[in-house]
Design a protein around this motif. Sequence first.
Motif, short mmCIF file in Angstrom:
data_model
loop_
_atom_site.label_atom_id
_atom_site.label_comp_id
_atom_site.label_asym_id
_atom_site.label_seq_id
_atom_site.Cartn_x
_atom_site.Cartn_y
_atom_site.Cartn_z
N ARG A 57 136.86 49.94 -10.07
CA ARG A 57 135.66 50.18 -10.89
C ARG A 57 135.07 51.56 -10.67
O ARG A 57 134.26 52.02 -11.47
CB ARG A 57 134.61 49.10 -10.62
N VAL A 58 135.46 52.21 -9.57
CA VAL A 58 135.00 53.57 -9.32
C VAL A 58 136.18 54.55 -9.35
O VAL A 58 136.07 55.67 -8.87
CB VAL A 58 134.23 53.67 -7.97
N LEU A 114 131.32 59.46 -5.43
CA LEU A 114 130.87 58.13 -5.04
C LEU A 114 129.54 58.21 -4.31
O LEU A 114 129.19 59.25 -3.74
CB LEU A 114 131.92 57.47 -4.13
N ASN A 115 128.82 57.09 -4.30
CA ASN A 115 127.59 57.01 -3.52
C ASN A 115 127.45 55.61 -2.94
O ASN A 115 128.03 54.64 -3.46
CB ASN A 115 126.37 57.39 -4.36
N GLU A 168 125.00 53.44 -2.81
CA GLU A 168 124.37 52.39 -3.60
C GLU A 168 125.36 51.75 -4.56
O GLU A 168 125.43 50.52 -4.69
CB GLU A 168 123.19 52.96 -4.38
N THR A 169 126.16 52.57 -5.24
CA THR A 169 127.15 52.03 -6.17
C THR A 169 128.19 51.19 -5.43
O THR A 169 128.56 50.09 -5.87
CB THR A 169 127.85 53.17 -6.92
N LEU A 170 128.66 51.70 -4.30
CA LEU A 170 129.73 51.02 -3.58
C LEU A 170 129.29 49.70 -2.97
O LEU A 170 130.13 48.84 -2.69
CB LEU A 170 130.27 51.94 -2.48
N THR A 171 128.01 49.51 -2.73
CA THR A 171 127.53 48.29 -2.07
C THR A 171 126.78 47.38 -3.01
O THR A 171 126.09 46.46 -2.57
CB THR A 171 126.65 48.66 -0.87
N SER A 172 126.90 47.61 -4.31
CA SER A 172 126.22 46.78 -5.30
C SER A 172 127.25 46.06 -6.16
O SER A 172 128.36 46.54 -6.37
CB SER A 172 125.31 47.63 -6.19
N VAL A 205 130.80 46.20 -8.05
CA VAL A 205 131.79 46.92 -7.25
C VAL A 205 132.07 46.16 -5.96
O VAL A 205 133.23 45.94 -5.58
CB VAL A 205 131.32 48.36 -6.97
#
Length: 838
Positions: A787-788, A817-818, A820-824, A827
């Motif tokens: 997804r990223v 990448l950041n 917040e995106t990776l831990t929400s 994703v």
Amino acid sequence: MQTFDLPTLWQVQAVSNFEEVPPEIGNRALPAQVPGGIHLDLLRENLIPDPYLDQNEFLVQWIGRTDWEFSTTFSVSAEAMREERVDLVCEGLDTIATVWINGAEVGRSENMHVESRFRAKDVLKAGENEIRVRFASAVHYAREMRDRLGDLPHANSYRDADGKCEPFHFIRKNACNFGWDWGPALVTAGIWKAIRLEAWSVARIQSMRPLVRVANEKVAVVDFEVDVEFAEAANGKKFKAEVTLWEDESDEEAIQANELSISSGTASISLFKKNPKLWWPRGYGEQSLYKVWVVIWETAKDADRQLDFSQFQIGLREVELDTSPDDYGAVWTLKVNGCEIWCKGANWIPDDVFLPRANEPQRLQTRLQQAADAGMNTLRVWGGGIYETDAFYSLCDQMGLLVWQDFPFACAAYAEESPLKELVEAEARFNVARLSKHPSLVLWNGCNENIWGYFDWGWQQKVEGRTWGAGYYFDLLPSIVKELAPTTPYWPGSPFSGSMDIHPNADQWGNKHMWDTWNDVNHTHFRKYAPRFASEFGHQAPPTWATLKRAIPADQLDPFSPAMLHHQKAIGGNDKLHNRLKEHFEMPSDFDDWLFLTQLMQARAMTTAVEWFRTRSVCRGALFWQLNDCWPVTSWAAIDGDGRPKPLYFAAKQFFRDRLLTIQPDGQHLALWAHNDCDESWFGQGTMRLLTMEGEEKKSDTFRFFLGDRDLVKIGDLEGFEPANKQNEFLAVLIEGAVQNDECFWFFDIDKHLNYPEPKFEAKWNGNELELTAQTLIRDLYLNADRVGGEAEYGLVTLLPGETIGWEIKGVTAADLNLETLTSRPVLNCANFYGAKR
């Protein structure tokens, strides 16, 4: 011998079906590439839409109903024309082909599975020549052959836009090319393998069959059968064949030469290799390979003259299929060098509908490496596809992946009358000889589900005394294997019990397919079985998000949209998918949740099956359906059509690991089992814990265990670890000093009843690595790296409070990448979000 590859640039033109062929295609010659195929040529010229996207498959059906002619020019040297023979060698023609050179017909072929060799010298000339290859419609040929021989039943559930399935079993072409319950109907045509000229005189090597008769630590004995074709000039002359075997420059060569008889056309040469390095499947030893040189000489008083030369690699190994009777029925165990192999793997289908793309070296390397990295040691090349290229088997030789090769007969009754019988015999002879040099090929199998179909699917009444394929599976094919590759085992079918007096899909004998656990009941039903060898079982799931996003229009990302249903080829597939899902989870309304949960269910189902089979002492293998896909589709695959791993792939890395610890039902209680698939013993100390979802320990106990090499042990019953509250407690078993995937867990109820805590964790983003430390129980934590735009090396990890995991995200730069995106979500996701507290 002189060899000349024909050009790769050709032209192609439609030569029939002009009422359907678009005018911008039908009225002109188009550029073509060889090896290749008509769909790829039309795609390259932007003349058709990509049939893998949306519902475009239905827009290009006319291609398979059209005749196509490929042509090019090429030069032949005067030197080549001085040779006694000049042959046109076509390694693969797909499928109904007629070949002309300079306007004269030189040959025809009706089988994509064989190499065609046509004498061409009489029509060639020194200088420029023209070749034309016309492919008649495979669809029309199959229909005509069905009408000529009489229809026979099949079990292919694929239906086109008109509700039809073409008679795939009346043509020697990969059956799945006509559509399957995971694949589109895109009937191909073209020169799909290499095409060349061979100029030679007197004699040439036709085939080379190394038969390893003995292989142990002291000596290996290899019988080389060298088949030679002679030209007319060979009469009255003497010949010999010479074979050299060695490992590397420092190794002592083993050389033997024998006289070659023109009358027989075969030289038999036995080589003895002292203190050989044996070839082993991965996980059992090294994949040692030896070089082989074969030379054909014309012998004379003054000096011998070399006529032809071939080189390849072999592995020194013995293989056996043990079917000895026992108290349960009869064992079904593959042995390599006398060692029993626990076969861990999957079924393999063609990796792309368009085979020249599937045959790309890097693609093959990647896909087979994915299988090896998942802990697999065996692949079954399924009978609705093809005999793969030599590059496929060579990579399996190098990686230690055992190959179970089906003959291409699948899910149908097959006519044994002419011309099909002759085509089948020539095909079998060619491929058994061609593949005999590969140590990875350890089993020839007659068919896929055809014997089962004859027993259970109403075929006997439909066949009404006609031939249906039994003559192939029980007579023709085993006799060819015995003649050409007698050191490789043969088995008539999958599934098959070993006798027509016993049901072909019995637990106690032979190999077994299990499909009620997908079609009718949930995956816990796998625990009703104790098969000798599980050769097919599976559970569907959609492809990854990135693959769906490429193939499905954004406004149709819904399970029941027309585009999504088009990429679900199984009849009632979504209904079954949702029936199995609702047995464990509440039906989600959000597409992202649906995607994650259906993929999670697939991974859970295969984990349940394989871990159960690995604790059954009578079972010697588990090959789930299936490793790969040929296009973007909801299917049983672990790797989707774009080559991206689904959660099942990461689950396979866990359930196929060499040392497995698992909790399984055992009568009225649970039991802890360990399977050690290593040559070294496994011993240590662990802890059993009964925990609440909030992390409170209700009970614990320590245990010690010991397993010998290749050992299965029930460590102990878990009586006394029954929960006071099934929805709020679970079992965790931990091995001291182990990483987290040496833990195992047991949850006492289905997910929608479990009181999972809200997942909490601390996260850090270091370069391209995401580090996460659990503060609560987190079940089946999964990073959807696609997804990223990236890739992760593992997933579906269960963490206890305080445990840490680190993901390296490959294929994308850290700046993109950041945290917040990776831990929400979506994703990062886990099962906790879908329990009773959701």
